[in-house]
Design a protein around this motif. Sequence first.
Motif, PDB file in Angstrom:
ATOM      1  N   UNK A 171      -2.220  -0.045 -10.934  1.00 54.48           N
ATOM      2  CA  UNK A 171      -1.006   0.749 -10.739  1.00 54.48           C
ATOM      3  C   UNK A 171      -0.517   0.747  -9.298  1.00 54.48           C
ATOM      4  N   UNK A 172      -1.449   0.649  -8.352  1.00 50.26           N
ATOM      5  CA  UNK A 172      -1.060   0.734  -6.943  1.00 50.26           C
ATOM      6  C   UNK A 172      -1.727  -0.398  -6.162  1.00 50.26           C
ATOM      7  N   UNK A 173      -0.915  -1.154  -5.443  1.00 51.37           N
ATOM      8  CA  UNK A 173      -1.446  -2.288  -4.695  1.00 51.37           C
ATOM      9  C   UNK A 173      -0.723  -2.408  -3.360  1.00 51.37           C
ATOM     10  N   UNK A 174      -0.989  -3.497  -2.652  1.00 53.69           N
ATOM     11  CA  UNK A 174      -0.345  -3.766  -1.364  1.00 53.69           C
ATOM     12  C   UNK A 174       0.601  -4.945  -1.539  1.00 53.69           C
ATOM     13  N   UNK A 175       1.862  -4.737  -1.188  1.00 58.97           N
ATOM     14  CA  UNK A 175       2.874  -5.788  -1.300  1.00 58.97           C
ATOM     15  C   UNK A 175       3.492  -6.065   0.069  1.00 58.97           C
ATOM     16  N   UNK A 176       3.989  -7.273   0.216  1.00 60.95           N
ATOM     17  CA  UNK A 176       4.780  -7.641   1.379  1.00 60.95           C
ATOM     18  C   UNK A 176       6.232  -7.570   0.939  1.00 60.95           C
ATOM     19  N   UNK A 177       6.982  -6.634   1.497  1.00 60.41           N
ATOM     20  CA  UNK A 177       8.350  -6.407   1.015  1.00 60.41           C
ATOM     21  C   UNK A 177       9.368  -6.684   2.117  1.00 60.41           C
ATOM     22  N   UNK A 178      10.580  -6.935   1.683  1.00 58.44           N
ATOM     23  CA  UNK A 178      11.691  -7.155   2.607  1.00 58.44           C
ATOM     24  C   UNK A 178      12.948  -6.613   1.937  1.00 58.44           C
ATOM     25  N   UNK A 179      13.454  -5.515   2.478  1.00 58.56           N
ATOM     26  CA  UNK A 179      14.616  -4.864   1.870  1.00 58.56           C
ATOM     27  C   UNK A 179      15.897  -5.659   2.116  1.00 58.56           C
ATOM     28  N   UNK A 180      16.885  -5.397   1.283  1.00 62.03           N
ATOM     29  CA  UNK A 180      18.198  -6.006   1.490  1.00 62.03           C
ATOM     30  C   UNK A 180      18.786  -5.510   2.804  1.00 62.03           C
TER      31      UNK A 180
END
Length: 697
Positions: A461-470
């Motif tokens: 359910x919960x992990x670590x992501x590499x994100x990049x917002x618009x």
Amino acid sequence: MKRTYHPQKIFDQLKNILKHPASTPTILSALDVPKKDKSSVKKILKTLANQGRIIKLRKGVYGLTENMEQIEGTLQGNERGFGFVLVKGGEDVFIPKSRMNGAMHGDNVLCRVDEIDREGRREGTIIDIVTRNKTNILGAFQFNGEFGFVVPYEKSYAYDIFIKKKDFNGAKPGDFVEAEIITFPSKDFNPRGRVIKVIKNPEAYLSSLDFVLNKHGIQKEFPGSVIKEVKGCPDTVEESALKGRISLENKIIFTIDGEDAKDFDDAVSIEEMNDGRIELGVHIADVSHYVIKGSQTDIEASKRGNSFYFPDTVIPMLPFNLSNGICSLKPDERRLTLSCFMTINQEGEIEKYHFKKTSIKSCKRFTYTEVFALLQGEKKEPDDKLVKTLTAMNKLAYKLREKRFEAGSIDFDIPEPKITLKKEKVVSIKASERNDAHQLIEDFMLVANICAAKYLEEKIDCSVFRIHEEPAPEKIKGMLDIIKVFNLVPFHEKTEINGKFFQQILEAFKGHDEEAMVNKIVLRSMQKAEYSTKNIGHFGLGFTDYTHFTSPIRRYADLIVHRLIKETMDKEGLKYQDSELVDITAHISNQERTAISADRDFNEMKIIEYLDQHQLEIFEGIISGITSYGFYVELTGYFIDGLVRMTALHDDFYNHDKERYRLIGERTARVFKMGAKVRVKIAKLDKLKQEIDLELA
């Protein structure tokens, strides 16, 4: 008879107790909890915090979520005592001196917005200090009777550091010193510290790596507890560690890295199937086998968050006998790995993937230069199998890259400086190379990272992501306002802002003088990528699922991801609470920003030192910014900007045309505009402030 405590009833009572943040003892007292029941109630408080119903501000202090109206950010201090909380993706909050509540420049803080002032800006109060930025401050030592104080070198620090006589440590008035803070400031008292070092040659020190490390709070040495702990790590893989692993030691698997690399944490393999599909293997050093959660090494690695890279120097996340030893995938040595196997069809689509605990023996340590030369036919390799494997890999990498760009991935072409030092002096400054060999590894790591993100999203359910917002709309508008001046891109008001739109802009400027500058302008319009437990995708890469899996030697995020993958593979209970991962992602995102800032500071320092030896030369440059007080010029080949002040333009009086980003001479009609080439020479260098004043040649 033992009392029973219900979370809902506790929460109802907290609504009255937590009108203001309160410590755990205060809460327990208000709830009238007997000593024997305190442990149970403390667990309930943690549960309520994990659920987001109350907020844990710092160790043992809680606040009610609905009362807090809290905003988290980084405090930008000012020598006059006030500050601004810099809020990611939002408006900054002004903090008056009277409401700083002991926070110092660079601290990660929580603030509350109290009002909107006459100028429409948000004004607030610091309500908690989440993490301190640094504990060591550089400055001038001054003496006043029976006590002394250190005046910080960095003007963003408003407080002088009070020093008792017993803590002078040999410092004399006027000495440049490093002071360690013992007690942080409060509303009524300055911070108290002790002198830990008298710096004999301040000018040399202020142009050294040690200064940059101190400025950014980067610890060079590992604590003794970590050194002691890692001495127990083996030099070779023990037989017992192979249990439950698949041996890939007879496969063609190798590493490809830079010439200067010492730690090798990724290796690759490829197998062509009869039906035209390909199995790509990405094999990553199993650092988590040696760095156990909660160990001294793990605690220190989590603090650092990543390795810090500088020209000719690295401040590693892990001690060298791990990073360069048992965890490094050295050729012809057995190593433990976590492997991602991907079946890829002829269209470059990942049909399926799986993870396995493995052991490998890398058969070759390739460099990017070697691989590129082999692919270009400029070098011979005795082992024909390796050449065939590299050729097949390059073909696959092109296919993956093409697929990625079709999905809207943005490829910025911004050369980075490669600075070569000898005895701390700059020998050369060149653009770093990026060829097919670099991109081959990059493409393979990207798809492995996608698979790791998808795997964890499916499993937990919960992990670590590499994100990049618009990008934020106002940033897009600012970027378009600048590049519209060049009239090279056909804009339309209804154009959808997506990855392909940015591809179009970058492609339009390819080969033009403004190409590098426009790449930077477009990049600045983007949000910063970061780590998060909320998977919102990666705008810049065009991926819906992405994380970091491939570099656990140098990034703590990857180490966490490895642990999560292995726990799900082994069907073990997860060792991380959701709230813990939230805290970790916030911290490592901040440490990544620190690494980028420190690297930039050191590079600029060394480039300015180098230019100081070439002050009589004439430089080519391109105008990179227009302001009301002059224009900035990026010096070609030196990766740094200098300022031509309006007062240095002696031939005319120039007006600032804000709409078209240019300066126009009143009498001569001479124009200085964004992207124009100019020839300049150095008028003044300030090595301490890292500023360059230029004049036209």
